[in-house]
Design an enzyme around this catalytic site. Sequence first.
Site, mmCIF file in Angstrom:
data_model
loop_
_atom_site.group_PDB
_atom_site.id
_atom_site.type_symbol
_atom_site.label_atom_id
_atom_site.label_comp_id
_atom_site.label_asym_id
_atom_site.label_seq_id
_atom_site.Cartn_x
_atom_site.Cartn_y
_atom_site.Cartn_z
ATOM 1 N N LYS A 192 0.842 -1.205 0.000
ATOM 2 C CA LYS A 192 0.000 0.000 0.000
ATOM 3 C C LYS A 192 0.880 1.259 0.000
ATOM 4 C CE LYS A 192 -2.410 -1.354 3.701
ATOM 5 N NZ LYS A 192 -1.914 -2.736 3.893
ATOM 6 N N THR A 193 1.898 1.257 0.855
ATOM 7 C CA THR A 193 2.796 2.417 0.909
ATOM 8 C C THR A 193 3.536 2.577 -0.415
ATOM 9 O OG1 THR A 193 3.103 2.043 3.265
ATOM 10 C CG2 THR A 193 4.736 3.435 2.189
ATOM 11 N N ASP A 199 -0.696 6.447 6.610
ATOM 12 C CA ASP A 199 -0.747 5.005 6.842
ATOM 13 C C ASP A 199 -1.571 4.757 8.107
ATOM 14 O OD1 ASP A 199 -0.198 2.375 6.383
ATOM 15 O OD2 ASP A 199 1.906 2.464 7.013
ATOM 16 N N THR A 208 -5.649 -1.489 7.150
ATOM 17 C CA THR A 208 -5.656 -2.951 7.014
ATOM 18 C C THR A 208 -7.071 -3.476 6.863
ATOM 19 O OG1 THR A 208 -5.444 -2.934 9.405
ATOM 20 C CG2 THR A 208 -3.479 -3.471 8.149
ATOM 21 N N ARG A 238 6.315 -8.404 1.177
ATOM 22 C CA ARG A 238 7.254 -8.065 2.258
ATOM 23 C C ARG A 238 7.883 -9.335 2.827
ATOM 24 N NH1 ARG A 238 4.627 -4.863 6.840
ATOM 25 N NH2 ARG A 238 4.686 -3.201 5.307
#
Length: 356
Positions: free
Chosen positions: A76-77, A121, A170, A229
């Site tokens: 997302k970032t 975020d 989330t 990740r």
Amino acid sequence: MARVRHDGGTVDRGALDRQGRDEDAALGSSLRPRTMDEYIGQGALKRKLRVFVDAAKQRGEALDHVLLHGPPGLGKTTMAQILAAELGVRIHVTSGPAVEHKGILAGHLTALESGDVLFIDEIHRLTPAVEESLYSAMEDGRIDLPVGEGSRARTMPFALAPFTLVGATTRTALLGAPLRERFQIVEGLEYYADDELAAIVRRTAGILGIAITAEAALELGRRSRGTPRIANRLTRRVRDFAQVRGRARIELDDATFALGELGIDAEGLDAIDRRILGAIVELFDGGPVGIEALAATLAEPRDTLEDVYEPFLLQRGFLVRTPRGRQVTRKALAHLGKPVPPRSGGGGSEQGELPL
Ligand code: ADE
């Protein structure tokens, strides 16, 4: 708004998955893709965002506000940074917990130049007061700034430069309707397919300067919980094992050996996943069990269970959610090496009947 600078601004993050994020940061974010073309996976999302970005640029306007939702570690970032880069604007990065009061939000908003992206975020963790002052910023492009003191204290409206808020969360369910409805673009990120993760592993290995076979990359991808990740983290750890074993390139057996040492099983479950499933089986008779009881038993924060572990276990069919709580599936029992009860054939709705 034709600014081409693209910098990180202040990065301040909450506790969730801090370890993974710190590892990302330690790499100087060199692994992050910087353009839509470099970004692997999320094809449908990329196609849509490309159109929205191109249209906004053609009109010479700021992109509409964007809400990105999905489990941690899916990018997302990264996507927010790519949006800013493709728009040719600066990005200012912060997080819900870091924006402790309205003054901090005002500081971020008044620093924005025309067309800039403000990335928040964990936006679901904003306080109600901060969230409310975000509404007028998003809707009317204005905030009320405090002026004067004591009995002369009042507020003065301040006109903001046109900007794009990109929020990440989330779970959209955590976001109140008033905030959610102020985003014109609401998109979810999905878990990645094995072959997409394998491609990410190959790309990462290339950046790290280590050769890897297609089979080893696929095995790492398969066991990365659908999450880039984690694929990147495993690639680095497997590289360590291969290097110490004196290998010039990561082969399949290096990958399987390292994954075994790291406690990641053939289905990609880690020790905590197995502890969750094991606890439901051993202590709650397979479920259903409420999330609070489970969190207390495991001494894990409820948020982490709900945001990080549960979505993956649900997606892979190890767990189901019922109105009375979480329940393990036959697949979970078989995976844990537990006896799998026969199907009753009675529709599966009676007490204690296992779903799936
Ligand atoms: N690294 C992390 N996420 C990635 C993605 N989606 N594509 C390419 N590299 C990545």
